[in-house]
Design an enzyme around this catalytic site. Structure first.
Site, mmCIF file in Angstrom:
data_model
loop_
_atom_site.group_PDB
_atom_site.id
_atom_site.type_symbol
_atom_site.label_atom_id
_atom_site.label_comp_id
_atom_site.label_asym_id
_atom_site.label_seq_id
_atom_site.Cartn_x
_atom_site.Cartn_y
_atom_site.Cartn_z
ATOM 1 N N HIS A 372 0.808 -1.232 0.000
ATOM 2 C CA HIS A 372 0.000 0.000 0.000
ATOM 3 C C HIS A 372 0.830 1.266 0.000
ATOM 4 C CE1 HIS A 372 -3.970 -1.886 0.873
ATOM 5 N NE2 HIS A 372 -3.202 -2.809 1.431
ATOM 6 N N LYS A 563 -8.076 14.324 3.881
ATOM 7 C CA LYS A 563 -7.183 13.161 3.913
ATOM 8 C C LYS A 563 -6.145 13.414 5.000
ATOM 9 C CE LYS A 563 -6.171 14.170 -0.480
ATOM 10 N NZ LYS A 563 -6.310 12.913 -1.173
ATOM 11 N N ARG A 564 -5.350 12.396 5.343
ATOM 12 C CA ARG A 564 -4.282 12.624 6.305
ATOM 13 C C ARG A 564 -3.392 13.767 5.833
ATOM 14 N NH1 ARG A 564 -3.656 8.889 10.821
ATOM 15 N NH2 ARG A 564 -1.642 9.898 11.087
ATOM 16 N N LYS A 569 1.111 14.664 0.088
ATOM 17 C CA LYS A 569 -0.257 14.952 -0.364
ATOM 18 C C LYS A 569 -0.429 16.436 -0.697
ATOM 19 C CE LYS A 569 -2.088 11.161 2.499
ATOM 20 N NZ LYS A 569 -2.808 10.189 1.656
ATOM 21 N N THR A 671 -8.387 6.651 -2.030
ATOM 22 C CA THR A 671 -9.755 6.131 -2.091
ATOM 23 C C THR A 671 -10.744 7.266 -1.856
ATOM 24 O OG1 THR A 671 -9.401 5.420 0.192
ATOM 25 C CG2 THR A 671 -9.350 3.717 -1.489
ATOM 26 N N LYS A 675 -14.528 8.219 -3.488
ATOM 27 C CA LYS A 675 -15.739 8.574 -2.732
ATOM 28 C C LYS A 675 -16.277 9.913 -3.222
ATOM 29 C CE LYS A 675 -13.515 6.175 1.008
ATOM 30 N NZ LYS A 675 -12.599 6.308 2.162
HETATM 31 C C1 26W Z 1 4.883 1.836 9.336
HETATM 32 C C2 26W Z 1 3.994 3.007 9.412
HETATM 33 C C3 26W Z 1 2.933 2.925 8.386
HETATM 34 C C4 26W Z 1 1.630 2.737 8.770
HETATM 35 C C5 26W Z 1 0.638 2.645 7.808
HETATM 36 C C6 26W Z 1 3.259 3.025 7.059
HETATM 37 C C7 26W Z 1 2.284 2.926 6.109
HETATM 38 C C8 26W Z 1 0.980 2.733 6.483
HETATM 39 C C9 26W Z 1 -0.099 2.568 5.453
HETATM 40 C C10 26W Z 1 0.369 1.592 4.406
HETATM 41 C C11 26W Z 1 -0.479 3.865 4.886
HETATM 42 C C12 26W Z 1 -1.751 3.798 4.086
HETATM 43 O O1 26W Z 1 -2.830 3.879 4.630
HETATM 44 N N1 26W Z 1 -1.619 3.696 2.771
HETATM 45 C C13 26W Z 1 -2.720 4.020 1.898
HETATM 46 O O2 26W Z 1 -3.415 2.844 1.528
HETATM 47 C C14 26W Z 1 -4.574 3.169 0.788
HETATM 48 C C15 26W Z 1 -5.326 1.889 0.534
HETATM 49 O O3 26W Z 1 -4.643 1.102 -0.368
HETATM 50 C C16 26W Z 1 -4.205 3.892 -0.499
HETATM 51 O O4 26W Z 1 -5.375 4.280 -1.144
HETATM 52 C C17 26W Z 1 -3.359 5.127 -0.199
HETATM 53 O O5 26W Z 1 -2.884 5.698 -1.398
HETATM 54 C C18 26W Z 1 -2.195 4.741 0.688
HETATM 55 O O6 26W Z 1 -1.488 5.902 1.091
#
Ligand code: 26W
Length: 830
Positions: A372, A563-564, A569, A671, A675
């Site tokens: 992701h 979004k975050r 971003k 995503t 939406k």
């Molecule tokens: C290790 C810390 C950490 C925690 C969470 C690193 C990365 C994450 C996630 C992978 C971040 C995340 O939410 N990624 C998002 O995933 C969505 C679902 O696939 C995508 O639509 C977003 O583009 C992506 O940023």
């Protein structure tokens, strides 16, 4: 293990005990109020009513839950096991009511009790058990899996404290603990009898068993217990209710009696506290790894409980361990559950005494891995020293997996030392680390990204050497979102119109909305479309006023970036363009541009300084501009606090413009883009993530494109990027930056936003400066087209009409066909 109960006849067979009439629902609500909550109506609080109503609905869900579980007991086909450290399901009650087709009866029942269904819905605290996109995706997928009648268990962690609540004080983000369980959670069934022990710390020891086989035993420093907490996941208009099983950590004994006997009462309790800490709180980072022992313990804890649970169920069905890959498709939602690979090996080899080769074959045929993120700092790596301390046996197993894997690589590429380094599960730097993405690739039969571009970049860059080794493992599944939650629930007015035109089938076949195309130029239809958007905007304007005090004009263009907060971003790109628009208006009050409301929302990781500074920047600019009478009816900026699923549902239906402006090649998919477009917002965006496919679907003429492509970004970076050049040559950009630097937005304080400005001028890792001119011009095109309501509305209708691809049902069907090889198992109600 529980003994199978001798069959008893179903006492409810043939009895119509579940009525969907408003009267029956009303009776059930009262009965729960009395007997489950021990309350009578005269003294019942809003929360009591919510709980009683939820339980009345829950009964109807549970009936299907039991029928589903019973039917799955005899199941010979595969079950999907979705492993995710995060889930963001949003409020359950409204979705359950919708999926049971009970909306009218439920509201009528509440009305006869003097209650309004929306007020009751409002009482629900959403489970914020995730950070953002990844957790919400897991929830959409669970909902689609149930709707598509696919046997599924979602496994995760029952955090006692989810993502923090956000409020804004003096323009800064303030975090408050999320106490989502405070008033009780009617959707959860704790099952203390379904529990598994998880070892942590200590050391390993080798021995030879009675047959003389070499074996290893792990002598842990401590053992914690995971208790199953089950939430039913109901599909839309089907009887399938799947299981979301979240693990809660507990001590194996409440008290350490040895310590207690010696008078160390506190020491005895401490162990209990330490065990429970594991599922206490969600790490609020989605940008980089918090190299914390506790986070590693969370990951190990939930994958161990989940795999032990799968083995328990397999055994219960009377199947041997060799059947594991036929019985389960285990999907890793990013690398957070990648420890499942060494853990399954450990369970099979150390605890069930399989030989390495058989265990490895089972493991490799069971796991699929979804990536992701491409951000290097978000790719998980764990220091070897940390693993040695907490999971000594897993570390040994990872070494052994790596040894055998690199032997294979040596055979394939003799003498290629560099390739060995690229592929190794261990990175060698100042400290050795385990690369979790490599572990996931080696242990899985399938690897996928979440949008076409992202999957291509995985193959071309991040995981290229693995692609060269195993091209057949790689694929793409573009993300999708649930049309039930993000259209039907979020936007009831638009949903009514859609149903009127295409019938109810759009809810499960979103592509059927294509027939709206023929109405895109129909004046009467356009009028209705505009009226609905206008109503939604009025409602949101009221909420904005209540929550922030800012008054916004429902007739202005609602421009939304939710979004975050993250530098990639580029919320600051948006802000810079807002400042330029402000200056243009100041210079030329007669400027012919439509009034705009620019709405931001999102949380920043508490330790991410730049992201928090971006919130401060937005609020400072908002305060200043909103107070300037010269632009009062032309421009408003709002920071909507505490962005979560519930608040998202209020915002999407009211959006005209969706900001998807990440630096190309950085956003895996996105995503929120889906939406918003589904709800008729037009996208202004870069060629990043799923934006590329959204634009392909809706048509280039219905999408505001700007900015560098991923390939151009790479070229700019490798030829030496100098943000200062843009500052020197673009007068408007310079003016905007200088205005921030001057303290104009911060009551004369020139220091406060300095780090943000300096970062842009001297580093600008996400090429804000390079993309600025193109973005600002694109925004001016947006202004022009918004002033032609027919044109805009046509584009808006076509966006909704052509979003069929982005239903999570489509994504899940692809996972089922191409990766999991599973098919629907309809459930009959007995
Ligand atoms: C290790 C810390 C950490 C925690 C969470 C690193 C990365 C994450 C996630 C992978 C971040 C995340 O939410 N990624 C998002 O995933 C969505 C679902 O696939 C995508 O639509 C977003 O583009 C992506 O940023």
């Amino acid at each position: 293990m529980t003994q199978p109960h001798p069959p008893i006849p179903n006492p409810f067979a043939g009895v119509e005990f579940e009525s969907h009439s408003p009267q029956a629902i009303q009776q059930d609500i009262l009965s729960h109020l009395n007997f489950a909550l021990a309350r009578f109506p005269a003294v019942a609080t809003s929360n009591d009513w919510y709980l009683a109503a939820a339980q009345a609905i829950r009964d109807r869900v549970v009936r299907r839950f039991l029928a589903t579980s019973d039917s799955y007991r005899q199941l010979k086909s595969r079950t999907v096991c979705f492993l995710s450290a995060e889930y963001l399901p949003g409020p359950h009650l409204p979705l359950m009511v919708l999926n049971l087709d009970l909306h009218d009866a439920f509201c009528e029942a509440l009305q006869s009790l003097g209650l309004n269904c929306h007020q009751v819905y409002d009482m629900e605290e959403e489970p914020g058990l995730g950070n953002g996109g990844l957790g919400r995706l897991a929830a959409c997928y669970m909902e689609s899996l149930a709707t598509l009648q696919i046997p599924t268990i979602g496994y995760g962690i029952r955090y006692e404290f989810g993502i923090f609540d956000q409020s804004i004080r003096d323009g800064w983000q303030v975090e408050q603990t999320d106490k989502w369980l405070r008033l009780g959670n009617p959707w959860e069934f704790p099952h203390p009898e379904i529990c598994h022990e998880v070892k942590l710390g200590g050391r390993t020891e080798s021995y030879h068993d009675q047959q003389g086989h070499y074996r290893v035993r792990w002598i842990p420093e401590r053992v914690v217990k995971g208790i199953a907490c089950d939430t039913p996941i109901l599909g839309y208009h089907v009887n399938t209710v799947n299981l979301l099983r979240l693990w809660k950590a507990e001590a194996i004994e409440s008290f350490d009696f040895a310590a207690f006997d010696t008078g160390d009462y506190y020491g005895a309790v401490q162990q209990k506290v330490q065990s429970e800490t594991i599922s206490k709180v969600l790490y609020p980072n989605d940008d980089r790894l918090a190299g914390k022992l506790l986070r590693l313990a969370q990951q190990a804890f939930f994958v161990s409980c989940s795999l032990q649970d799968m083995i328990r169920i397999l055994r219960q069905c009377g199947d041997p361990l060799e059947k594991f890959p036929e019985k389960y498709a285990v999907q890793l939602n990013d690398t957070h559950p990648a420890l499942a690979i060494p853990e399954l090996m450990r369970l099979l080899v150390d605890e069930h005494f399989l030989d390495w080769e058989s265990a490895w074959s089972i493991t490799q045929r069971s796991f699929g891995y979804t990536n992701h993120t491409l951000l290097p700092e978000a790719l998980e790596t764990w220091p070897v020293a940390l693993l040695a301390q907490l999971l000594p046996r897993h570390l040994e197993i990872i070494y052994e997996i790596n040894r055998r894997f690199l032997d294979e690589v040596r055979l394939r590429y003799p003498g290629d030392q560099q390739r060995l380094q690229q592929l190794s599960l261990f990175s060698e730097g100042t400290e050795s680390r385990v690369r979790m993405a490599h572990l996931a690739c080696v242990g899985s039969f399938s690897i996928n990204g979440v949008a076409e571009l992202h999957s291509q970049l995985l193959v071309d860059r991040t995981l290229q050497p693995f692609y060269q080794l195993w091209p057949q493992k790689f694929g793409n599944v573009t993300n999708g979102v649930s049309p039930r939650r993000f259209l039907a629930l979020a936007n009831p007015e638009l949903s009514k119109l859609l149903t009127e035109v295409v019938g109810e089938k759009w809810m499960t076949e979103l592509s059927s909305l294509r027939c709206l195309e023929r109405l895109a130029d129909d004046a009467a239809f356009q009028q209705r479309w505009q009226n609905i958007k206008r109503t939604n905007k009025r409602q949101l304007a009221q909420i904005i006023r209540n929550r922030t005090g800012v008054i916004v004009d429902p007739d202005s263009l609602f421009d939304v970036q939710v979004k975050r907060l993250h530098e990639y971003k580029r919320q600051h790109l948006n802000v810079l363009s807002v400042i330029c628009a402000y200056m243009r208006l100041k210079r030329n009050p007669n400027l012919s541009i439509p009034p705009r409301t620019v709405l931001f929302a999102g949380k920043a990781a508490p330790g991410y300084y730049m992201a928090k500074l971006m919130i401060k920047l937005i609020n400072s600019v908002a305060d200043t501009i909103n107070r300037d009478p010269d632009v009062a009816d032309r421009l408003r900026i709002v920071f909507f606090p505490d962005y979560n699923v519930k608040n998202g549902q209020l915002i999407y239906p009211a959006a005209d413009l969706s900001e998807q402006i990440s630096l190309a090649g950085m956003e895996a998919s996105g995503t929120g883009n889906m939406k918003l477009a589904m709800n008729g917002a037009l996208t202004i965006g870069t060629l990043d993530g799923a934006n590329v496919e959204i634009r392909d679907e809706v048509g280039a003429e219905n999408f505001f494109l700007f900015g560098l492509t991923a390939a151009e970004v790479q070229a700019v970076k490798s030829s030496g990027y100098s943000p200062d050049r843009y500052y020197q040559t673009d007068a408007q950009l310079r003016e905007a930056i200088d205005l921030i630097s001057s303290g104009f937005f911060t009551h004369g304080d020139r220091q406060c936003l300095r780090p943000l400005v300096d970062n842009l001028l001297y580093h600008d890792p996400f090429l804000v400066m390079a993309d600025f001119a193109a973005y600002d011009q694109c925004q001016q095109r947006v202004d022009q087209i918004y002033q032609q309501p027919d044109h805009w509305t046509r584009m808006s209708i076509l966006n909704t009409a052509r979003m069929g691809k982005f239903s999570s049902d489509r994504s899940i069907k692809e996972y089922c066909q191409n990766i999991w090889k599973v098919s629907p198992q309809p459930i009959q109600l007995g």
